[in-house]
Design an enzyme around this catalytic site. Structure first.
Site, PDB file in Angstrom:
ATOM      1  N   HIS A   1      24.567  13.955  57.483  1.00 39.40           N
ATOM      2  CA  HIS A   1      23.654  13.362  58.460  1.00 39.40           C
ATOM      3  C   HIS A   1      24.337  12.223  59.219  1.00 39.40           C
ATOM      4  O   HIS A   1      24.211  12.118  60.443  1.00 39.40           O
ATOM      5  CB  HIS A   1      22.414  12.815  57.755  1.00 39.40           C
ATOM      6  CG  HIS A   1      21.488  13.861  57.214  1.00 39.40           C
ATOM      7  ND1 HIS A   1      21.001  14.904  57.967  1.00 39.40           N
ATOM      8  CD2 HIS A   1      20.941  14.010  55.979  1.00 39.40           C
ATOM      9  CE1 HIS A   1      20.204  15.650  57.227  1.00 39.40           C
ATOM     10  NE2 HIS A   1      20.151  15.132  56.011  1.00 39.40           N
TER      11      HIS A   1
ATOM     12  N   GLU B   1      18.859  18.903  58.855  1.00 41.63           N
ATOM     13  CA  GLU B   1      18.989  19.421  57.494  1.00 41.63           C
ATOM     14  C   GLU B   1      19.983  20.568  57.437  1.00 41.63           C
ATOM     15  O   GLU B   1      20.708  20.735  56.447  1.00 41.63           O
ATOM     16  CB  GLU B   1      17.618  19.863  56.972  1.00 41.63           C
ATOM     17  CG  GLU B   1      16.669  18.708  56.692  1.00 41.63           C
ATOM     18  CD  GLU B   1      17.273  17.677  55.749  1.00 41.63           C
ATOM     19  OE1 GLU B   1      17.763  18.065  54.663  1.00 41.63           O
ATOM     20  OE2 GLU B   1      17.264  16.486  56.096  1.00 41.63           O
TER      21      GLU B   1
ATOM     22  N   TYR C   1      10.265  22.003  68.792  1.00 46.27           N
ATOM     23  CA  TYR C   1      11.054  23.216  68.617  1.00 46.27           C
ATOM     24  C   TYR C   1      11.176  24.018  69.921  1.00 46.27           C
ATOM     25  O   TYR C   1      12.003  24.934  70.012  1.00 46.27           O
ATOM     26  CB  TYR C   1      10.451  24.101  67.522  1.00 46.27           C
ATOM     27  CG  TYR C   1      10.654  23.561  66.128  1.00 46.27           C
ATOM     28  CD1 TYR C   1      11.846  23.764  65.456  1.00 46.27           C
ATOM     29  CD2 TYR C   1       9.657  22.844  65.490  1.00 46.27           C
ATOM     30  CE1 TYR C   1      12.036  23.264  64.170  1.00 46.27           C
ATOM     31  CE2 TYR C   1       9.847  22.338  64.200  1.00 46.27           C
ATOM     32  CZ  TYR C   1      11.041  22.555  63.556  1.00 46.27           C
ATOM     33  OH  TYR C   1      11.218  22.051  62.287  1.00 46.27           O
TER      34      TYR C   1
ATOM     35  N   HIS D   1      25.735  15.910  51.491  1.00 41.95           N
ATOM     36  CA  HIS D   1      24.647  16.273  52.394  1.00 41.95           C
ATOM     37  C   HIS D   1      24.226  15.067  53.233  1.00 41.95           C
ATOM     38  O   HIS D   1      24.137  15.147  54.466  1.00 41.95           O
ATOM     39  CB  HIS D   1      23.463  16.801  51.575  1.00 41.95           C
ATOM     40  CG  HIS D   1      22.247  17.120  52.386  1.00 41.95           C
ATOM     41  ND1 HIS D   1      21.883  18.403  52.729  1.00 41.95           N
ATOM     42  CD2 HIS D   1      21.303  16.313  52.934  1.00 41.95           C
ATOM     43  CE1 HIS D   1      20.772  18.373  53.450  1.00 41.95           C
ATOM     44  NE2 HIS D   1      20.399  17.111  53.580  1.00 41.95           N
ATOM     45  N   GLU D   2      23.974  13.943  52.570  1.00 42.12           N
ATOM     46  CA  GLU D   2      23.523  12.756  53.296  1.00 42.12           C
ATOM     47  C   GLU D   2      24.608  12.229  54.228  1.00 42.12           C
ATOM     48  O   GLU D   2      24.324  11.780  55.346  1.00 42.12           O
ATOM     49  CB  GLU D   2      23.080  11.659  52.313  1.00 42.12           C
ATOM     50  CG  GLU D   2      21.888  12.034  51.452  1.00 42.12           C
ATOM     51  CD  GLU D   2      20.656  12.403  52.268  1.00 42.12           C
ATOM     52  OE1 GLU D   2      20.473  11.826  53.371  1.00 42.12           O
ATOM     53  OE2 GLU D   2      19.886  13.266  51.816  1.00 42.12           O
TER      54      GLU D   2
END
Length: 473
Positions: A380, A404, A218, A376-377
């Site tokens: 990705h 995500e 991060y 959603h997938e």
């Protein structure tokens, strides 16, 4: 003669530009680029071999596939260690002085070895523990609450469907408790060993514990305090939502089951982990007289199939001028659970590291939840495709949470009433205050309630890794 002069001039200019480039970049930067390019091809190959073996195992949880996956993990770890030794050896004192930020970032990422830092026997044990826990989780079965001769209920699709649809307090509690006894309770000792090995790997990478190593990508020294601050900003809204849902559940289940104050029994929230409450929208919908936003019945009435859901998602992304799914996606993805074999049904998107092969593995059912999950997938996959030209070390999310976020942006876009009407899954919509409140409630039940859940899980794991939470606790 003029032509010859032009050629000579072109050669002189080219040489001059090359010299200028060398001066501007410096010899170290040119050497660094060549060094990284030399690692790239082998890294892509090893990555592809591991992803392929992992896919085969998760698509068919057999002992043979598990063995092949374990072998591929060790081979990938050997290459990672070899690559790490090259990066931290001669280049260890050179790369921090490079002026080019992209080159420094690549070296910085490559200077962290990860779990491959473990001795090979310890790494094999670590990988086996993760594999064993994943298998336990994916194959756990319990007995039916109403028929104890039927003990073949698994998480997907049986228990997920019960948690979503049942309104029987005792049945929901039975499912919630028995699944945990058949999954998490069996992993406890293995998870303790996993934590020990994970921390050892982190310390070999010069981190205090695995929690610190997870935070490293991060690139923030204030990540934990930032998350706490954001949660405290959100908390008043969550508490109001919690109190409203608790009151509605008390009206359904009674005061002896749901108290006026305190926590909500987790098994009443429509989801095995209570990470989303959208499945109890029918209980808590603020304005029940408005049309339902769950288009499952419309999908089923129109003869939707899993493939049609995926084609619809593909059309959606193409309408945004994004990429169509490549042929390999349609040929190699698993979008329905095959008969006769165990597999990991948790929806997941896969990048096979070669710039052409992308897949989704999902035990799809025809309902609105899976319609949103499919988008959603596929979000990705779109992200994979957009960064496929980057060096392999950069072919991941901008940080561990970013993928995500991309997937959620897409799934939020397709669940709006206006979009559902445009694709023929809502007959009519009324855009007024009450309909807006209903829609916002549905979104809050899914997204707002997930945020403290996700924060809590990381807080718990950080404390387990750093020793503040002991195994007995």
């Amino acid at each position: 003669m003029v032509c010859l002069r032009r050629k000579v001039c072109c050669v002189i200019v080219t040489i001059a530009l090359a010299i200028d480039l060398c001066h501007s970049q410096g010899a170290d930067e040119i050497e660094a680029r060549l060094f990284l390019a030399g690692l790239e091809q082998r890294s892509q190959l090893e990555c592809n071999k591991l992803v392929e073996a992992s896919w085969n195992y998760e698509a068919d949880l057999s002992a043979v596939n598990n063995q092949l996956r374990a072998q591929a993990q060790l081979e990938k770890a050997r290459w990672d260690k070899e690559q790490w030794e090259l990066v931290t050896g001669e280049w260890g004192h050179r790369w921090p002085t490079l002026r080019n930020e992209s080159l420094r970032r690549q070296f910085r990422h490559l200077s962290i070895l990860g779990t491959a830092a473990l001795p090979e026997d310890r790494l094999a044990k670590y990988n086996d523990l993760v594999s064993d826990m994943k298998t336990t989780y994916s194959t756990a079965k319990i007995c039916d609450y109403n028929d104890f001769t039927n003990c073949n209920l698994r998480l997907e699709p049986n228990l997920t469907r019960i948690m979503k649809k049942s309104r029987n307090y005792d049945e929901l509690r039975h499912v919630w408790e028995e699944w945990r006894l058949s999954s998490g309770a069996l992993m406890r000792k293995k998870y303790e060993q996993f934590v020990e090995l994970a921390n050892e790997a982190a310390q070999r990478n010069r981190f205090d514990n695995m929690g610190e190593m997870w935070l490293y990508p991060y690139e923030s020294l204030t990540f934990k305090s930032d998350m706490k601050r954001l949660w405290l900003q959100l908390k008043p809204l969550y508490e109001q939502l919690h109190a409203y849902v608790r009151r509605r559940l008390r009206e359904v289940y009674g005061q002896d089951k749901v108290s006026r104050r305190g926590a909500i029994p987790a098994h009443l929230l429509g989801n095995m982990w209570a990470q989303s409450w959208s499945n109890i929208y029918d209980i808590v919908q603020p304005y029940p007289n408005k049309p339902s936003l769950d288009v499952t019945q419309f999908m089923q009435a129109q003869g939707y199939t899993p493939e049609r859901m995926f084609r619809l998602a593909d059309d959606f992304f193409q309408s945004l001028n994004l990429s169509a799914m490549p042929p390999q996606f349609w040929a190699r993805s698993i979008i329905e659970k095959p008969l006769g074999r165990e597999m990991v049904c948790h929806a997941s998107a896969w990048d096979f590291c070669n710039g052409v092969d992308y897949r989704i593995k999902q035990c799809t059912e025809v309902n609105m939840d899976y319609l949103v999950t499919t988008h959603h997938e596929m979000g990705h996959i779109q992200y994979f495709i957009q960064y496929r030209h980057q060096p392999l070390i950069f072919r991941e999310g901008a940080n561990p949470g970013f993928h995500e976020a991309v997937g959620d942006v897409m799934s939020l876009s397709v669940s709006t009433p206006r979009h559902l009407k445009n694709i023929g899954l809502l007959d009519d919509i009324v855009i007024d205050r009450e309909s807006d409140i209903n829609f916002l409630m549905l979104m809050a039940l899914d997204k707002v309630v997930f945020l403290p859940f996700g924060y809590l899980m990381d807080r718990w794991r950080w404390d387990v890794f750093n020793g503040n939470t002991y195994p007995d606790d």
